[in-house]
Write an enzyme that holds these catalytic residues in place. Structure first.
Site, short mmCIF file in Angstrom:
data_model
loop_
_atom_site.label_atom_id
_atom_site.label_comp_id
_atom_site.label_asym_id
_atom_site.label_seq_id
_atom_site.Cartn_x
_atom_site.Cartn_y
_atom_site.Cartn_z
N SER A 1 4.81 -17.82 -0.67
CA SER A 1 3.52 -17.29 -0.25
C SER A 1 2.45 -18.05 -1.01
O SER A 1 2.71 -18.59 -2.09
CB SER A 1 3.42 -15.79 -0.52
OG SER A 1 3.27 -15.54 -1.90
N TYR B 1 4.19 -5.63 -6.76
CA TYR B 1 3.58 -4.50 -6.08
C TYR B 1 3.94 -3.17 -6.75
O TYR B 1 4.47 -2.24 -6.11
CB TYR B 1 4.02 -4.45 -4.62
CG TYR B 1 3.55 -5.61 -3.77
CD1 TYR B 1 2.58 -6.50 -4.19
CD2 TYR B 1 4.10 -5.81 -2.51
CE1 TYR B 1 2.17 -7.55 -3.41
CE2 TYR B 1 3.69 -6.86 -1.70
CZ TYR B 1 2.73 -7.73 -2.16
OH TYR B 1 2.33 -8.78 -1.36
N HIS C 1 6.14 -16.16 -5.14
CA HIS C 1 4.92 -15.40 -4.90
C HIS C 1 3.72 -16.09 -5.52
O HIS C 1 3.55 -16.11 -6.74
CB HIS C 1 5.07 -13.99 -5.50
CG HIS C 1 4.05 -13.02 -5.03
ND1 HIS C 1 4.03 -11.70 -5.43
CD2 HIS C 1 3.00 -13.14 -4.18
CE1 HIS C 1 3.03 -11.07 -4.86
NE2 HIS C 1 2.38 -11.93 -4.10
N ARG D 1 0.80 -1.22 0.00
CA ARG D 1 0.00 0.00 0.00
C ARG D 1 0.84 1.28 0.00
O ARG D 1 0.30 2.36 -0.22
CB ARG D 1 -0.95 -0.01 1.20
CG ARG D 1 -2.09 -0.99 1.01
CD ARG D 1 -2.98 -1.10 2.25
NE ARG D 1 -4.17 -1.88 1.93
CZ ARG D 1 -4.19 -3.20 1.83
NH1 ARG D 1 -3.08 -3.90 2.03
NH2 ARG D 1 -5.30 -3.86 1.51
#
Length: 374
Positions: A143, A52, A109, A22
């Site tokens: 992940s 990201y 990921h 974020r």
């Protein structure tokens, strides 16, 4: 700050980690202040990913200005499955953007499908093992947003040092993965307890009342920290003030991680029984697979939360992601149900699943949304 041994990596990791997804959505100065505040408060783990947006480049700039030596930080990035001949170049790209010459941790990921795990084992790991030998990478993990069976299979290969896992009070499906990881002495990083754990930074009034004396977010942190198999929680914060709830969760572990915590849990469970009665989905997953591809347990979990705890906004947020995020959030919306009845004899609760699916769609359906980092 409290630090825990991160499994067989032997790293002493802060129980809160700074996620960066974020930070790309706020002004650079605000991102800088947030990272500085987190590190000053004792957070020593910063986590990012190539996916990201420009997060790696942003962190690369901020890391150059921190007063903390590089070797005192644990830096993690994540790479999605990709052609083997591109993986080494992709890793080099992360190092360049982060402006470092090694990563303490590197995660694959999104091992979300069986073919992802097979790629990692057959093609991805050999490349990263070589990178380890060259000093580019310290420890390798993964992940996942995949099924519990897939997560357990990946853990039981013994190939990974840590796992980034979804596990929260309101979604405990992956509980057995915690024990499997502990048996392998793996580090356990919990993904997004504030957001995916229930959008708890913006809780409904009903949930706030039941969680007293804690806020819902503080309760969520305390629930996770009370489990010694969990080593660190992701904080997806964007401003320094948001650290306050994390620090509150570290106070009074004797009472706040024990009897008081159990009292809150009991009240939440009683609220579910009171508001849902015999229509509560127990999340056994016996109804799957659905011929139409509906993720029935997840749809009904969102119904549970909306009706019992007034978590309708969170339910809408997640429900309207069905059909929009591929293997990251599998399933289609409940209006795809053809009432074939295939699930009915498999439900030990004897729920009228087609009726509940129809009700949930009417309750939660809004315009479809995408995942934040897309």
């Amino acid at each position: 700050m409290i630090y825990r041994r991160f499994g067989r990596t032997e790293q002493r990791i802060s129980v809160f980690s700074l996620g960066s997804m974020r930070l790309v959505n706020v002004p650079p100065a605000q991102a800088q202040a947030t990272v500085e505040a987190a590190v000053a408060a004792g957070i020593n783990h910063i986590e990012t990913a190539q996916a990201y947006g420009h997060a790696e480049s942003l962190l690369g700039e901020i890391l150059q200005t921190l007063p903390v030596p590089r070797q005192q930080l644990i830096l993690t990035t994540k790479l999605t499955p990709q052609p083997q001949d591109q993986l080494r170049e992709s890793l080099q790209g992360s190092l360049t953007r982060l402006r470092v010459d090694y990563l303490d941790q590197l995660a694959f990921h999104g091992i979300n499908l069986p073919e992802h795990l097979q790629w990692v084992l057959q093609e991805g790991l050999p490349v990263l093992r070589q990178a380890q030998k060259e000093g580019w990478v310290g420890h390798i993990g993964f992940s996942t947003h995949g099924s519990l069976d897939l997560i357990l299979e990946a853990i039981q290969t013994g190939s990974f040092d840590f796992v980034n896992l979804h596990y929260h009070f309101f979604q405990q499906r992956n509980r057995s993965a915690l024990e499997a990881a502990a048996q392998q002495d793996m580090g356990v990083f919990i993904i997004s307890p504030a957001d995916k754990g229930g959008m708890l930074y913006h809780p409904p009034q009903r949930l706030q009342e039941v969680c007293q004396p804690f806020s819902p977010l503080e309760f969520a942190y305390r629930f996770l920290l009370a489990d010694p198999r969990i080593h660190t929680l992701s904080l997806g914060i964007t401003q320094p003030q948001e650290l306050q709830t994390a620090w509150a969760a570290l106070r009074d572990p004797e009472g706040g991680w024990g009897n008081v915590l159990r009292q809150v849990q009991q009240r939440l469970q009683e609220r579910e029984q009171e508001h849902l009665g015999t229509t509560r989905c127990a999340q056994c997953y016996a109804c799957l697979p659905c011929p139409e591809g509906i993720h029935i347990p997840e749809v009904l979990r969102l119904r549970n939360l909306a009706l019992a705890h007034d978590m309708t906004e969170f339910g809408q947020y997640r429900y309207n992601m069905f059909g929009q995020a591929g293997h990251w959030f599998p399933g289609v919306t409940a209006d795809c149900c053809t009432e074939c009845g295939d699930c009915l004899p498999r439900c030990p609760e004897q729920l009228q699943i087609p009726d509940l699916l129809r009700e949930t769609h009417q309750l939660l359906h809004r315009s479809p949304i995408r995942r934040l980092w897309e």
